[in-house]
Structure formats: C-alpha cells, structure tokens
Write an enzyme that holds these catalytic residues in place. Structure first.
Site, PDB file in Angstrom:
ATOM      1  N   CYS A   2       0.892  -1.141   0.080  1.00 23.02           N
ATOM      2  CA  CYS A   2      -0.058   0.032   0.167  1.00 23.02           C
ATOM      3  C   CYS A   2       0.811   1.292   0.002  1.00 23.02           C
ATOM      4  O   CYS A   2       1.961   1.224   0.674  1.00 23.02           O
ATOM      5  CB  CYS A   2      -1.112  -0.006   1.066  1.00 23.02           C
ATOM      6  SG  CYS A   2      -2.129  -1.205   1.168  1.00 23.02           S
ATOM      7  N   ARG A  27       6.285  -0.960  -5.469  1.00 17.92           N
ATOM      8  CA  ARG A  27       6.126  -1.611  -4.135  1.00 17.92           C
ATOM      9  C   ARG A  27       5.177  -2.576  -4.558  1.00 17.92           C
ATOM     10  O   ARG A  27       5.032  -3.500  -3.558  1.00 17.92           O
ATOM     11  CB  ARG A  27       5.570  -0.556  -3.049  1.00 17.92           C
ATOM     12  CG  ARG A  27       6.588   0.708  -2.841  1.00 17.92           C
ATOM     13  CD  ARG A  27       5.976   1.594  -2.266  1.00 17.92           C
ATOM     14  NE  ARG A  27       5.233   1.632  -0.992  1.00 17.92           N
ATOM     15  CZ  ARG A  27       5.576   2.134   0.057  1.00 17.92           C
ATOM     16  NH1 ARG A  27       6.791   2.610   0.360  1.00 17.92           N
ATOM     17  NH2 ARG A  27       4.625   2.087   1.284  1.00 17.92           N
ATOM     18  N   TRP A  74      -2.845  -2.965  -1.662  1.00 20.90           N
ATOM     19  CA  TRP A  74      -2.466  -4.495  -1.845  1.00 20.90           C
ATOM     20  C   TRP A  74      -3.458  -4.879  -0.940  1.00 20.90           C
ATOM     21  O   TRP A  74      -3.503  -4.804   0.335  1.00 20.90           O
ATOM     22  CB  TRP A  74      -0.849  -4.563  -1.433  1.00 20.90           C
ATOM     23  CG  TRP A  74      -0.600  -5.963  -1.893  1.00 20.90           C
ATOM     24  CD1 TRP A  74      -1.170  -7.316  -1.595  1.00 20.90           C
ATOM     25  CD2 TRP A  74       0.597  -6.668  -2.704  1.00 20.90           C
ATOM     26  NE1 TRP A  74      -0.801  -8.222  -2.123  1.00 20.90           N
ATOM     27  CE2 TRP A  74       0.201  -7.793  -2.715  1.00 20.90           C
ATOM     28  CE3 TRP A  74       1.634  -5.865  -2.974  1.00 20.90           C
ATOM     29  CZ2 TRP A  74       1.592  -8.488  -3.492  1.00 20.90           C
ATOM     30  CZ3 TRP A  74       2.378  -6.384  -3.552  1.00 20.90           C
ATOM     31  CH2 TRP A  74       2.376  -7.937  -4.020  1.00 20.90           C
ATOM     32  N   ASN A  98      -2.839   2.895   5.129  1.00 21.08           N
ATOM     33  CA  ASN A  98      -1.941   1.639   5.042  1.00 21.08           C
ATOM     34  C   ASN A  98      -1.923   0.974   6.619  1.00 21.08           C
ATOM     35  O   ASN A  98      -2.031   1.730   7.648  1.00 21.08           O
ATOM     36  CB  ASN A  98      -0.543   2.400   4.907  1.00 21.08           C
ATOM     37  CG  ASN A  98      -0.645   2.715   3.700  1.00 21.08           C
ATOM     38  OD1 ASN A  98      -1.309   2.811   2.710  1.00 21.08           O
ATOM     39  ND2 ASN A  98       0.929   3.232   3.122  1.00 21.08           N
ATOM     40  N   GLY A  99      -1.928  -0.152   6.647  1.00 18.23           N
ATOM     41  CA  GLY A  99      -1.542  -0.950   7.857  1.00 18.23           C
ATOM     42  C   GLY A  99      -2.836  -1.672   7.977  1.00 18.23           C
ATOM     43  O   GLY A  99      -3.666  -2.046   7.126  1.00 18.23           O
ATOM     44  N   GLU A 485      21.362 -15.855  15.750  1.00 19.54           N
ATOM     45  CA  GLU A 485      21.055 -14.919  15.021  1.00 19.54           C
ATOM     46  C   GLU A 485      21.574 -13.302  15.647  1.00 19.54           C
ATOM     47  O   GLU A 485      22.455 -12.709  15.526  1.00 19.54           O
ATOM     48  CB  GLU A 485      19.708 -14.409  14.520  1.00 19.54           C
ATOM     49  CG  GLU A 485      19.519 -13.280  13.752  1.00 19.54           C
ATOM     50  CD  GLU A 485      20.086 -13.158  12.392  1.00 19.54           C
ATOM     51  OE1 GLU A 485      20.749 -13.981  11.816  1.00 19.54           O
ATOM     52  OE2 GLU A 485      20.103 -11.970  12.012  1.00 19.54           O
ATOM     53  N   LYS A 489      24.623 -11.084  14.609  1.00 18.57           N
ATOM     54  CA  LYS A 489      24.479  -9.606  14.439  1.00 18.57           C
ATOM     55  C   LYS A 489      25.544  -8.865  15.130  1.00 18.57           C
ATOM     56  O   LYS A 489      26.118  -7.979  14.628  1.00 18.57           O
ATOM     57  CB  LYS A 489      22.983  -9.194  14.942  1.00 18.57           C
ATOM     58  CG  LYS A 489      22.021  -9.480  14.013  1.00 18.57           C
ATOM     59  CD  LYS A 489      21.460  -8.468  13.169  1.00 18.57           C
ATOM     60  CE  LYS A 489      22.077  -8.756  11.868  1.00 18.57           C
ATOM     61  NZ  LYS A 489      22.013 -10.246  11.123  1.00 18.57           N
ATOM     62  N   GLU A 492      28.945  -9.437  13.603  1.00 20.16           N
ATOM     63  CA  GLU A 492      29.318  -8.883  12.400  1.00 20.16           C
ATOM     64  C   GLU A 492      29.353  -7.242  12.639  1.00 20.16           C
ATOM     65  O   GLU A 492      30.147  -6.848  11.709  1.00 20.16           O
ATOM     66  CB  GLU A 492      27.901  -8.988  11.729  1.00 20.16           C
ATOM     67  CG  GLU A 492      27.702 -10.166  10.761  1.00 20.16           C
ATOM     68  CD  GLU A 492      26.215 -10.171  10.038  1.00 20.16           C
ATOM     69  OE1 GLU A 492      25.950 -10.328   8.814  1.00 20.16           O
ATOM     70  OE2 GLU A 492      25.240  -9.735  10.799  1.00 20.16           O
ATOM     71  N   HIS A 508      27.243 -28.048  28.950  1.00 19.93           N
ATOM     72  CA  HIS A 508      28.321 -29.028  27.834  1.00 19.93           C
ATOM     73  C   HIS A 508      29.353 -28.289  27.387  1.00 19.93           C
ATOM     74  O   HIS A 508      29.858 -28.617  26.340  1.00 19.93           O
ATOM     75  CB  HIS A 508      27.358 -29.482  26.721  1.00 19.93           C
ATOM     76  CG  HIS A 508      26.535 -30.524  27.344  1.00 19.93           C
ATOM     77  ND1 HIS A 508      26.515 -31.735  28.126  1.00 19.93           N
ATOM     78  CD2 HIS A 508      24.928 -30.542  27.717  1.00 19.93           C
ATOM     79  CE1 HIS A 508      25.481 -32.229  28.401  1.00 19.93           C
ATOM     80  NE2 HIS A 508      24.288 -31.388  27.993  1.00 19.93           N
ATOM     81  N   LYS A 607      27.285  -7.586   1.286  1.00 20.99           N
ATOM     82  CA  LYS A 607      25.768  -7.729   1.265  1.00 20.99           C
ATOM     83  C   LYS A 607      25.499  -9.016   0.797  1.00 20.99           C
ATOM     84  O   LYS A 607      24.587  -9.789   1.148  1.00 20.99           O
ATOM     85  CB  LYS A 607      24.899  -6.494   0.711  1.00 20.99           C
ATOM     86  CG  LYS A 607      23.663  -6.825   0.683  1.00 20.99           C
ATOM     87  CD  LYS A 607      22.974  -6.412   2.157  1.00 20.99           C
ATOM     88  CE  LYS A 607      21.726  -6.825   2.238  1.00 20.99           C
ATOM     89  NZ  LYS A 607      21.246  -7.128   3.853  1.00 20.99           N
TER      90      LYS A 607
END
Ligand code: G6P
Length: 612
Positions: A2, A27, A74, A98-99, A485, A489, A492, A508, A607
């Site tokens: 949207c 979009r 959308w 929107n939303g 993750e 992060k 990185e 362990h 990237k």
C-alpha cells in the site's frame, strides 16, 4: 504494497497525486484510487489494476481539486475490487489507510448497530464512519480524528479529508511510515518521500503516535494531544530511494521498517484470516505430493530456515532438514524423491545457495527423481527466483545494511505462510488453527511496533557491552536460532566475539566461559521451556555472569542485581521468534554505534556473496 499520497495546495493536485502513485508502483499493489475535494464535493475515482487505469479514468472524468488523497492498495481485508479500493468514504469524509485496523470487526458491528452502511469488506471503512460519527458531536475535523484514534488497534497510517474543510488534510502515523513534504503555499503527505520528490525536497518525518493538520500555509503536529515541533530536513537533489531519511543508518531504518515490511509480505498471502485463493496456487500439485522439506541457505537466511524446521515439523508434521549451503553442496547429499527443496536468500544470488540448488536439480534430473523447488527471496528478478519451480517473495523492499534485519523477519513471515499453505494443501492443519495463526500474523506489526518502543531501554543496556570482548546468547526451541542470529548480528557489526547456544547445552561447555566479564543475553518468551530457561539463568548467575534478558512481560522475570530485563509484549509461541529478533537487532546496532564501527558496511563483509 500500500502507498499513500496526498496534498493541499492552491493549484490542482490531480497530476501530482497520480505521479506520486506511479512512483510508488515498484512496491506492488492491486488497485488504486484518489479522492479530491472541489467546490464542496468529493470527487472519487478508483480502479483495479495498474495506476495507468486510474490515470486514464481520471483523465476522462477530468476531475480536479486542490485538496486530495490517493492510494495504491494491496488487498489485506477483502478482495482486490473497485469497491474495496481506497479512498473510503463516509458522507463528506474520505480516508486512505496503510496498515491494519485489527479490531475492525468489533468497530464495524458497533457502527452497523448505529445504522452505518458499509460498501466495502475492508478494515479501513470503519475509520471513515467513526470520524463521521464523532463529527456529530463536534464540528472540528481534527478533534474528531483525535477522538477516534484511541479506538483503533493495530499499526497504521491515515490520510483524511472532508468537503466542509477544503483547506485541511489530517494525517495520523501509528506504525506505518508517513512523511510530510513541505512546499511553498502547499503541503503534501506520503508513505514514502520518493513519491513527493517532484514537488519538494523538504521533509518532516512524523514519529509514531503523531497526528498532523496540514493546510496550504501551515503544518501543525501533535504528539499525545500536545503541539510539537518536528525538524524539517532538506534532501539533496540526488537523493534516491536508497536514502536513510530520518535515520542515522540504513540498518536502523530497516529495523524500523519491519512492521510495514511484514505486513506487505502477509498481504500477498492472506485475505482476512484465510489464505488467498491465488497464493502459491501453481504449487499445490507439488505440495500435495511432497513428503519432506530440505532448506538450504547461508548466514542469516540459514537461521530463518532453522526456525522454519520447528514450524514444519510441529505445526504440520512434515519432516524438515536445514543445511548451510556451503556444506550441502559439497557433501553429495542423497536426493530423496518427493522432497521440496527450499532456498532462502535475501538476494537470490548467493553463490553457495545457488550452486547447491543447481547441483540438486541436476542430480535429480539425471536420476529421474521427482523433486520440487521453491525460493523465498527478496529480489523478484534474481537467479534463484528464476531457477526454482515456485517462489515466495519477501516484500521487504531494498535492504541496504549488510547485516540483514527486515529481510530476516520477512523470511520468517514468508516461511510461516508457506507452512500454512503446505499444511492446508496436505490437510495437515485445521481451518481453525490456520485462522488463529493468520490472526496472530496480522497482529505482528503492532507487537513489533510496541517492541520497538523499548529502543531507549536497549540503548541503555548496550552501554554495558561496549568494553566487553565476548558475549553469549542463549535460547531454547525456536529461540535457539534467534540466539545464533543475535550472536551473528553482534559479531558482524560490533566486532565483539559472540556465540549463540541452545540453553540446554550450557552445561556441556559454554558455562566454563562464564565469569564476571561475560554478558549473557537470554531470550525468554512465554513457552513450555520457560522454567528450564530460568534454571539456566540461575546457573549463569551462580558463576558471576551478568544477565541481559528479553523476557515476556508475563514471565515474572524482573530486573535485579546483575540481571537487566526488557519486557517484551506477549505473542503466541509460534511467532515469538519474529518478535524476539527485534531486541537482538537493536542491541547489536547500539553496541556497534557506541563502538564507532561502520554499521552499514562492516569491515570484510559484503551484502551479497556472489563468489565462493
Ligand atoms: C551475507 C550477508 C548476510 C546474509 C548472507 C546470505 O553474508 O551479509 O546478511 O544473510 O550473505 O545472503 P542471502 O542474500 O542469500 O540471504
């Protein structure tokens, strides 16, 4: 996806609105519309399909106005029809949105009881009628909007006009982006500054919860009912869509884009709380045959796959394996008939994942083994999308920061949609359970929005990491991949050595590392493993470790000496990994900023890794 454009000017803004919508076309959307206020009348045109259809209709009807709102939709609630296209109208009021208004059904019922007649199946129309109703008591448009906003649950942005207020454009931002374009004797709004670049390069970025009243000559902004100043930022002429806008880094911008990105990814698959008929329709024949799933990916995308494994197996009883592409491609894995091979990749070009896919396809063909392939990807034109039988796009928009954020949470969203679709096709999930999960998926953007409000609390915690050299992340079940993750992060972008562990593995090995200097991040949603996780926390504390806990607000885990707790809004266990991604992203972001690293382009990393 949207999009909103609107404006108030002295000249006719019809063409500005149409041009703005065209600039938002990339979009994705399935219908478009606009409403103009002209001489006390509301002139509206809406069309299914491309903006060009709307453009032609507007040209034929030759409608003009100096106040107006426009929208690309959308479909989320209600099919992509002209009746469901925005703007939605109640008497003299027109609204674009929107939303999601999560509680629209309750509101709709109340409004119907009051005699309001609905002409669409959307959640948006309730907003128009609510404003109309509020105006009965008070003939001030802004005050009426202010009154109804607290009734709306969810994440959304609104643009509102009324024929009796021909010089007033009202906007609300609560979870969906909205920017004001500042002109001379005219002002504009959009969900994306890109749409307004032909008319201005001066922007005000509204913050969550802001409301604004725009006239030709004034912009008044209110936060929690109080007038507030927001800075006007000037963009240089060469600005492109890849702009950081109001944010210091792309990564932060992308973290904040997650509510909207997730909503876009959902929009292509769900209609209300059911799967859209056209969602992965061509894949149904393959899905009905498959007996197992093999996921192949690298980096952050691999972590998304690890979580999907839990979902495939626990939700629909389908065996699922996940493997790092660089290992998979070189170990000559057995190709098992009736397997769905799923490549997960933000870029769709990662060399190892692509090679693993090609090798699998080649060997399956050579041995006459029946397999199906599917890509979950953020780039529609990528090699992986082109080379697999089916694909499911993560509609996250361009991700510029090297450390993946919104691509990851939309991959998870896409995976859940895939699990629901496969489960439905194979009759391995009841309509009731599917509906329940769909409802929670729609609720995700607003839970993420609430979680983002802990940004300052997380910033404060990040100060305690700046001098550290190591860090441990612990989680159980679907939080184990989030622990991995989180560690990825942090290393990185802040260059702090970090490791993610399944909390059950603590004894362990990693417990040997715990001492006064070791920060330990714990992911503690409300689930069956919470008590066991609490025991792990005690084990860490007993060795002098300092705990940083992202815990469900009802978990009864509270801050105390050397235990810092950020309370995360409750979310269903299925979707908790998506929500708990947010605090680990924010933590690593702030630690990196404090350490002065190049957040968006960390040293030695790229990237898109298109070579081995
Ligand atoms: C690089 C990026 C990561 C990404 C990984 C896989 O390492 O820095 O953010 O997760 O590649 O990329 P893909 O495009 O396949 O998801």
């Amino acid at each position: 996806m949207c999009g909103i454009v609107g404006g108030v000017a002295e000249r006719s803004i019809t063409n500005i609105l149409i041009e703005g919508l065209k600039r938002l076309e990339y979009r994705g959307y399935d219908s478009a519309g606009l409403a103009l206020v002209s001489e006390g009348q509301l002139l509206r045109e809406r069309r299914v399909g491309k903006v060009i259809n709307l453009d032609t209709a507007v040209e034929q009807s030759d409608i003009h106005g100096s106040l107006g709102i426009a929208h690309t939709r959308w479909a989320t609630h209600g099919k992509p029809t002209e009746n469901n296209a925005h703007p939605h109208v109640s008497g003299k009021i027109a609204v674009v949105h929107n939303g999601i208004i999560e509680n629209y059904q309750v509101l709709k019922q109340k409004l119907q009881d009051l005699g309001y007649v609905f002409s669409s199946e959307t959640d948006t129309e309730v907003v128009a009628h609510l404003i109309a109703d509020a105006l009965k008591e008070n003939n001030n448009l802004f005050a009426a909007v202010e009154k109804i906003v607290p009734q709306l649950e969810g994440a959304y942005a609104l643009g509102i006009v009324h024929t009796d207020y021909p010089d007033e454009l009202i906007v609300v931002r609560e979870g969906s982006p909205l920017v004001i374009g500042v002109g001379i004797g005219e002002n504009f709004i959009s969900s994306d500054q890109l749409a307004l670049l032909p008319v201005t390069n001066r922007f005000i970025y509204l913050e969550e919860g802001d409301m604004a009243r725009l006239t030709r000559d004034s912009i008044e902004i209110f936060a929690h009912g109080q007038a507030i100043e927001r800075p006007v930022k000037e963009l240089d002429a060469t600005v492109s869509h890849a702009s950081k806008g109001e944010y210091k880094h792309f990564m932060l911008k992308e973290i904040y884009e997650q509510p909207e990105a997730i909503q876009q990814t959902l929009s292509q698959a769900l209609n209300g709380n059911t799967l859209r008929d056209d969602f992965l329709k061509d894949a149904e024949a393959d899905f009905s045959q498959i007996k197992q799933v093999q996921i192949i990916a690298c980096g952050t995308s691999y972590h998304a796959g690890m979580i999907a494994k839990y979902w495939f197996e626990q939700l629909i009883g389908l065996p699922c394996q996940v493997e790092i592409a660089s290992e998979y491609r070189y170990r000559s894995p057995v190709i098992v008939a009736d397997t769905l091979y799923v490549c997960v990749s933000q870029s769709g070009e990662t060399a190892d994942t692509l090679a693993a896919l090609r090798d699998t396809q080649k060997r399956a063909a050579a041995n006459n083994i029946n397999i199906a392939t599917l890509t979950i990807c953020n780039v529609a034109t990528s090699s992986m999308v082109r080379e697999t039988n089916h694909h499911l796009l993560t509609l996250a928009g361009p991700e510029i920061g090297v450390a993946s954020t919104k691509a990851f949470t939309t991959q998870l969203t896409a995976f859940m949609l895939l699990v629901l679709k496969v489960g439905q096709t194979k009759q391995q999930i009841s309509a009731a359970q599917l509906g329940e999960i769909a409802a929670t998926l729609w609720h995700l953007p607003s839970v993420i929005l609430k979680t983002l409000q802990f940004n300052n609390a997380i910033l404060n915690l990040s100060e305690l990491f700046v001098e550290k050299n190591h860090c441990l992340f612990l989680g159980r079940g679907t939080q184990f991949p989030i622990a991995l993750e989180g560690a990825l992060k942090l290393k990185e972008i802040s260059y702090i050595h970090a490791e993610g562990y399944a909390a059950g593995e603590l004894k362990h090995g990693p417990l040997a590392l715990v001492d006064n200097e070791m920060p330990v991040v714990i992911l503690a949603p409300m689930d069956d493993m919470l008590d066991k996780l609490k025991s792990n926390m005690e084990e860490v504390q007993a060795r002098g470790g300092e705990l940083f806990v992202f815990a469900d607000e009802n978990s009864e885990i509270n801050s105390k000496d050397r235990q810092h707790v950020v309370q995360i809004p409750t979310i269903s266990t299925w979707l908790a990994p998506i929500v708990y991604s947010i605090p680990v992203q924010l933590l690593s972001y702030h630690v990196a900023v404090l350490r002065g690293t190049d957040v968006d382009q960390p040293r030695n990393l790229a990237k898109s890794v298109t070579v081995e």
